[in-house]
Design a protein around this motif. Structure first.
Motif, PDB file in Angstrom:
ATOM      1  N   ASP A  55      43.568  73.008  57.093  1.00 31.59           N
ATOM      2  CA  ASP A  55      42.705  72.377  57.194  1.00 31.59           C
ATOM      3  C   ASP A  55      42.979  71.048  57.586  1.00 31.59           C
ATOM      4  O   ASP A  55      42.861  70.020  58.510  1.00 31.59           O
ATOM      5  CB  ASP A  55      41.509  72.338  56.230  1.00 31.59           C
ATOM      6  N   ALA A  56      44.172  70.659  56.389  1.00 30.50           N
ATOM      7  CA  ALA A  56      44.814  69.334  56.345  1.00 30.50           C
ATOM      8  C   ALA A  56      45.320  68.742  57.970  1.00 30.50           C
ATOM      9  O   ALA A  56      45.379  67.860  58.376  1.00 30.50           O
ATOM     10  CB  ALA A  56      45.839  68.620  55.002  1.00 30.50           C
TER      11      ALA A  56
ATOM     12  N   GLN B 218      45.780  59.387  62.246  1.00 30.08           N
ATOM     13  CA  GLN B 218      44.443  59.630  63.439  1.00 30.08           C
ATOM     14  C   GLN B 218      44.442  58.819  64.482  1.00 30.08           C
ATOM     15  O   GLN B 218      44.526  58.832  65.178  1.00 30.08           O
ATOM     16  CB  GLN B 218      43.170  59.339  62.738  1.00 30.08           C
TER      17      GLN B 218
ATOM     18  N   ARG C 250      52.241  66.887  54.687  1.00 26.42           N
ATOM     19  CA  ARG C 250      51.191  67.545  54.201  1.00 26.42           C
ATOM     20  C   ARG C 250      51.478  68.805  53.209  1.00 26.42           C
ATOM     21  O   ARG C 250      50.949  69.755  53.468  1.00 26.42           O
ATOM     22  CB  ARG C 250      50.390  68.133  55.126  1.00 26.42           C
TER      23      ARG C 250
ATOM     24  N   ARG D  18      44.878  69.518  60.895  1.00 27.20           N
ATOM     25  CA  ARG D  18      43.419  69.824  61.786  1.00 27.20           C
ATOM     26  C   ARG D  18      43.463  67.995  61.161  1.00 27.20           C
ATOM     27  O   ARG D  18      42.718  67.479  61.814  1.00 27.20           O
ATOM     28  CB  ARG D  18      42.296  70.909  61.408  1.00 27.20           C
ATOM     29  N   GLU D  19      42.204  68.153  60.140  1.00 32.24           N
ATOM     30  CA  GLU D  19      42.035  66.687  60.004  1.00 32.24           C
ATOM     31  C   GLU D  19      42.384  65.825  59.965  1.00 32.24           C
ATOM     32  O   GLU D  19      42.280  64.479  60.208  1.00 32.24           O
ATOM     33  CB  GLU D  19      40.973  66.817  57.970  1.00 32.24           C
ATOM     34  N   TRP D  20      43.712  65.672  59.306  1.00 28.30           N
ATOM     35  CA  TRP D  20      44.311  64.352  59.184  1.00 28.30           C
ATOM     36  C   TRP D  20      45.379  64.251  60.917  1.00 28.30           C
ATOM     37  O   TRP D  20      45.559  63.262  60.883  1.00 28.30           O
ATOM     38  CB  TRP D  20      45.616  64.282  59.276  1.00 28.30           C
ATOM     39  N   SER D  21      44.683  65.115  61.626  1.00 29.97           N
ATOM     40  CA  SER D  21      45.268  64.914  63.139  1.00 29.97           C
ATOM     41  C   SER D  21      44.315  64.710  63.934  1.00 29.97           C
ATOM     42  O   SER D  21      44.654  64.720  65.011  1.00 29.97           O
ATOM     43  CB  SER D  21      46.447  65.707  63.545  1.00 29.97           C
ATOM     44  N   GLY D  22      42.695  64.515  63.000  1.00 32.19           N
ATOM     45  CA  GLY D  22      42.064  64.432  64.568  1.00 32.19           C
ATOM     46  C   GLY D  22      41.164  65.550  64.631  1.00 32.19           C
ATOM     47  O   GLY D  22      41.142  64.990  66.301  1.00 32.19           O
ATOM     48  N   GLY D  23      41.880  66.446  64.682  1.00 35.90           N
ATOM     49  CA  GLY D  23      41.906  68.216  65.519  1.00 35.90           C
ATOM     50  C   GLY D  23      42.657  67.936  66.839  1.00 35.90           C
ATOM     51  O   GLY D  23      42.293  69.343  67.371  1.00 35.90           O
TER      52      GLY D  23
ATOM     53  N   LYS E  22      45.555  58.690  56.183  1.00 29.82           N
ATOM     54  CA  LYS E  22      44.776  59.526  57.478  1.00 29.82           C
ATOM     55  C   LYS E  22      44.144  58.978  58.684  1.00 29.82           C
ATOM     56  O   LYS E  22      44.838  59.758  59.871  1.00 29.82           O
ATOM     57  CB  LYS E  22      43.322  60.208  56.439  1.00 29.82           C
TER      58      LYS E  22
END
Length: 428
Positions: free
Chosen positions: A87-88, A55, A307, A90-95, A51
């Motif tokens: 959600d994955a 990011q 993902r 969003r989170e793994w891309s740093g939003g 992750k």
């Protein structure tokens, strides 16, 4: 729900207008599933990237809006895996991936999904190529071949998932015919269990099946139904409940986990399946709009692809198997039961299945003989993988009692999906 037309980034609207040119280029270039040699820009990450590594690369990427579609309402079974996947991302891309979910097919129904992906109304959605076998004949061959393999709800489901993912992603004709329509294939085969007959009264023998009106999803199912003396009826899944309620159909070819949320189980609680001689499954693909895909930086493509493991695992663990357990409870409440087909059903169903496989062998859309050899080899391989992991061959009738604890350890299986299927086809 925001106004899609008003908020689509400029680059997406331009890509949609240029779609005919993109499709012609795809038809002549026959882009491979791996995106090897594509014009994807920017820095990427290696397979198995963490992750923080993702990011870091996304730190230099402008925010990207994506719209996924779910057939269900927020928070319910048919949406939980899509929400977990969003959600994955969003989170793994740093939003940096701003993912919106359009619930209850708010943008496009199942029949309109190919067009909605191609013209940019939605970026990612289910696809049912078996609804249009003349338009998607290579995918139709996969749908017919899906009758092969074991048909139990756990071991059989995982065997089929691994084998059909591996074969489908390694058969370029399957992805090419979607590319020609302006769709990037993410997965050729999503998690699903084998089909059964769900009827308003017990119908296990040829005599009981004779003349019964049965809702089917594809041409292979219609052929199988006719071989057993039933009359196939084509209906959108949104109309199955009303048709059963009014008595215009007697059965629906389907499964408890997908039909339960539609309210069908109380109306058709009698569930008949054969673990050895099965119906063709109901394969669906996961597609992404090709024009939007071509505009994404490489790291975004890679994350969307990598993902998919979340999408697959959460669909099995949080949707399919819990919904099967719930459907079994509904069946019991409404006087239903699990049954095997009578012995006189096996012969005509086996003969029809052989004819369907001959159709695949004679397909003009792909090398049918080679494709079936690949399918059978993959099924044998993934049967061994499932057995190595001590995943039991639980029959449908025993599943609910066996599944009381509500969890199946998928860690080893998903690692094999990543290493032997997803990693081989990731964008680069």
């Amino acid at each position: 729900m925001r106004d899609r037309a008003a908020t689509v980034p400029v680059r997406r609207r331009v890509a949609g207008l240029a779609l005919p040119v993109v499709v012609m280029m795809l038809a002549s270039a026959c882009l491979a599933v791996s995106d090897a040699g594509s014009s994807a820009g920017g820095e990427g990450v290696s397979a198995g990237a963490t992750k923080p590594e993702y990011q870091r690369v996304f730190g230099g990427v402008e925010p990207i809006e994506l719209t996924l579609q779910s057939p269900s309402s927020p928070g319910v079974g048919g949406s939980v895996h899509i929400e977990a996947y969003a959600d994955a991302l969003r989170e793994w891309s740093g939003g940096k991936l701003d993912v919106e979910i359009a619930y209850a097919n708010a943008i496009a129904g199942p029949d309109d999904a190919p067009s909605a992906l191609a013209d940019g109304r939605v970026d990612m959605d289910y696809l049912y190529p078996l609804y249009e076998p003349s338009r998607f004949p290579a995918n139709g061959a996969l749908a017919k071949a899906s009758l092969l393999g074991e048909h139990g709800p756990v071991a059989g489901t995982l065997q089929a998932l691994g084998a059909y993912l591996e074969t489908g992603m390694s058969t370029p004709e399957i992805s090419d015919e979607l590319s020609y329509e302006g769709i990037r294939m993410l997965l050729p085969y999503g998690p699903t269990t084998s089909l059964a007959l769900m009827c308003t009264e017990p119908r296990d023998s040829l005599a009981e099946l004779q003349g019964a009106q049965v809702r089917v999803s594809g041409s292979a199912h219609a052929v199988q139904a006719e071989a057993l003396g039933m009359s196939p009826v084509s209906l959108p899944y949104s109309e199955i409940y009303e048709a059963l309620q009014r008595g215009t159909i007697d059965c629906a070819m389907g499964n408890g986990w997908s039909n339960g949320p539609l309210g069908i189980v109380p109306l058709a609680p009698h569930y008949t399946i054969d673990a050895d001689t099965g119906f063709a499954r109901l394969p669906f693909a996961i597609g992404f709009g090709q024009a939007e895909w071509e505009s994404l930086p490489l790291v975004a493509r890679q994350l969307i692809h990598d993902r998919l493991d979340v999408y697959i695992e959460r669909m099995l663990s949080d949707y399919i198997w819990p919904a099967m357990q719930e459907a079994a409870g509904q069946m019991a409440e409404h006087g239903g039961e699990f049954n095997d087909f009578a012995s006189d059903v096996e012969r005509p169903l086996r003969e029809t299945n052989r004819e369907l496989l001959d159709d695949v062998r004679n397909s003009k859309a792909l090398d049918g003989e080679r494709f079936l050899n690949d399918v059978n080899a993959a099924l044998e391989k993934w049967k061994g993988i499932v057995e190595e992991m001590s995943i039991p061959a639980v029959p449908d009738a025993e599943f609910a009692g066996w599944y009381r604890e509500g969890r199946i350890d998928l860690d080893g299986f998903m690692e094999r999906i990543r290493s032997e299927v997803l990693h081989a086809h990731r964008p680069r």
